[in-house]
Design a protein around this motif. Structure first.
Motif, PDB file in Angstrom:
ATOM      1  N   ILE A 237      57.055 -19.226  37.484  1.00  0.00           N
ATOM      2  CA  ILE A 237      57.353 -20.619  37.782  1.00  0.00           C
ATOM      3  C   ILE A 237      56.710 -21.494  36.648  1.00  0.00           C
ATOM      4  N   ARG A 238      55.521 -20.867  36.015  1.00  0.00           N
ATOM      5  CA  ARG A 238      55.232 -21.891  35.078  1.00  0.00           C
ATOM      6  C   ARG A 238      56.201 -21.732  33.724  1.00  0.00           C
ATOM      7  N   ARG A 239      56.780 -20.716  33.590  1.00  0.00           N
ATOM      8  CA  ARG A 239      57.732 -20.504  32.537  1.00  0.00           C
ATOM      9  C   ARG A 239      58.846 -21.278  32.831  1.00  0.00           C
ATOM     10  N   VAL A 240      59.449 -21.418  33.934  1.00  0.00           N
ATOM     11  CA  VAL A 240      60.515 -22.158  34.238  1.00  0.00           C
ATOM     12  C   VAL A 240      60.326 -23.627  34.125  1.00  0.00           C
ATOM     13  N   PHE A 241      59.248 -24.128  34.714  1.00  0.00           N
ATOM     14  CA  PHE A 241      58.776 -25.386  34.793  1.00  0.00           C
ATOM     15  C   PHE A 241      57.991 -25.829  33.341  1.00  0.00           C
TER      16      PHE A 241
ATOM     17  N   VAL B 187      56.501 -33.302  39.208  1.00  0.00           N
ATOM     18  CA  VAL B 187      55.171 -33.801  39.222  1.00  0.00           C
ATOM     19  C   VAL B 187      54.181 -33.038  40.237  1.00  0.00           C
ATOM     20  N   ALA B 188      54.681 -32.866  41.605  1.00  0.00           N
ATOM     21  CA  ALA B 188      53.815 -32.396  42.558  1.00  0.00           C
ATOM     22  C   ALA B 188      53.674 -30.796  42.355  1.00  0.00           C
ATOM     23  N   SER B 189      54.619 -30.162  41.616  1.00  0.00           N
ATOM     24  CA  SER B 189      54.634 -28.913  41.298  1.00  0.00           C
ATOM     25  C   SER B 189      53.695 -28.547  40.147  1.00  0.00           C
ATOM     26  N   ARG B 190      53.777 -29.379  39.349  1.00  0.00           N
ATOM     27  CA  ARG B 190      52.766 -29.306  37.984  1.00  0.00           C
ATOM     28  C   ARG B 190      51.356 -29.322  38.460  1.00  0.00           C
ATOM     29  N   ARG B 191      51.089 -30.568  39.339  1.00  0.00           N
ATOM     30  CA  ARG B 191      49.621 -30.588  39.977  1.00  0.00           C
ATOM     31  C   ARG B 191      49.233 -29.354  40.674  1.00  0.00           C
ATOM     32  N   VAL B 192      50.054 -28.781  41.446  1.00  0.00           N
ATOM     33  CA  VAL B 192      49.737 -27.571  42.238  1.00  0.00           C
ATOM     34  C   VAL B 192      49.320 -26.573  41.122  1.00  0.00           C
ATOM     35  N   LEU B 193      50.173 -26.291  40.354  1.00  0.00           N
ATOM     36  CA  LEU B 193      49.924 -25.222  39.299  1.00  0.00           C
ATOM     37  C   LEU B 193      48.741 -25.307  38.482  1.00  0.00           C
ATOM     38  N   ALA B 194      48.265 -26.711  38.147  1.00  0.00           N
ATOM     39  CA  ALA B 194      47.104 -27.137  37.597  1.00  0.00           C
ATOM     40  C   ALA B 194      45.867 -26.825  38.011  1.00  0.00           C
ATOM     41  N   GLU B 195      45.935 -26.483  39.356  1.00  0.00           N
ATOM     42  CA  GLU B 195      44.843 -26.263  40.382  1.00  0.00           C
ATOM     43  C   GLU B 195      44.590 -24.676  40.545  1.00  0.00           C
ATOM     44  N   LEU B 196      45.701 -24.149  40.019  1.00  0.00           N
ATOM     45  CA  LEU B 196      45.421 -22.581  40.271  1.00  0.00           C
ATOM     46  C   LEU B 196      45.030 -21.895  38.774  1.00  0.00           C
ATOM     47  N   PRO B 197      44.702 -20.504  39.046  1.00  0.00           N
ATOM     48  CA  PRO B 197      44.274 -19.961  37.942  1.00  0.00           C
ATOM     49  C   PRO B 197      45.419 -19.736  36.846  1.00  0.00           C
ATOM     50  N   ASP B 198      45.217 -19.811  35.492  1.00  0.00           N
ATOM     51  CA  ASP B 198      46.470 -19.776  34.361  1.00  0.00           C
ATOM     52  C   ASP B 198      47.225 -18.682  34.685  1.00  0.00           C
TER      53      ASP B 198
END
Length: 240
Positions: free
Chosen positions: A204-208, A187-198
């Motif tokens: 990490i996006r692919r694995v998650f 959950v925390a990792s997805r939240r951080v990724l959502a705040e970064l540029p696509d």
């Protein structure tokens, strides 16, 4: 005729001493040693829902003062860990490992330990080590199998530690996913990724993109990796 007067208070019986009241059963009087023991406290705690389990709840169930519980167990986390250990003993006490096949003994031990941890549900989140003799018996069998295969004492001990760490982590991921719907790290990792540029952190996006924190085959992957590594270690040291 007047009667001679005596000294003040003469002829007056002394006041009766206050009656001693025995302390309530299970309660400690001044200087009185506790009648409770850790086993009795843990048995009572095991009858209480883990979410409602507190030292006060156990004290109320046993009809004692909370301080009597604190005398044996310092806090709630310690109490929860003891209750979880009790449950694990019941689950693992009769586990039998094949002593002449260390890879299979590893799998039987690991899957048995994982099943016991999951059956204890949220209590197992408070377990971080192998507790009590009931759980150590199957661990002793696994060490026996490893030593019989040619591992030395140090390697066998490290192998047991590695296997337990993998099982605890896998069971913990499953229990956290049950409680929160997803593993908190995911959950925390997805939240951080959502705040970064696509385009940031594409790997990490692919694995998650798919959840892998509590997959049913996770333990199989861990065990195959561990067994393969230990097999290689054993082959190399047999040649030395």
């Amino acid at each position: 005729m007047s009667t001679p007067s005596g000294p003040p208070g003469a002829g007056t019986p002394p006041p009766a001493a206050p009656a001693k009241v025995a302390p309530a059963e299970g309660r400690r009087g001044p200087g009185r040693p506790p009648r409770l023991n850790r086993e009795l406290i843990v048995a009572a705690a095991a009858e209480i829902d883990p979410e409602a389990l507190t030292l006060q709840a156990v004290a109320d169930r046993l009809g004692v003062d909370r301080k009597a519980i604190n005398y044996h167990i310092p806090g709630r986390d310690e109490l929860l860990a003891l209750v979880a250990a009790r449950s694990l003993v019941a689950e693992l006490g009769q586990l039998v490992l094949p002593l002449d096949d260390w890879p299979q003994a590893t799998r039987v031990f690991a899957t048995g330990l994982r099943a016991a941890l999951l059956s204890s549900n949220s209590l197992s989140l408070y377990v971080s080590t192998l507790p009590s003799a009931g759980v150590l018996r199957p661990a002793d069998q696994l060490l026996h199998a490893l030593l019989g295969a040619g591992f030395d004492d140090a390697a066998a001990g490290r192998a047991l530690t590695l296997i337990c760490a993998a099982v605890f982590e896998d069971a913990r991921a499953e229990l956290l996913a049950r409680r929160f719907g997803q593993h908190p790290t995911e959950v925390a990792s997805r939240r951080v990724l959502a705040e970064l540029p696509d385009e940031a952190l594409p790997t990490i996006r692919r694995v998650f993109a798919t959840s892998h924190w509590s997959r049913p085959d996770s333990l199989d992957f861990y065990l195959e990796t561990i067994v393969s590594g230990l097999t290689r270690w054993l082959e190399q040291h047999r040649q030395d």
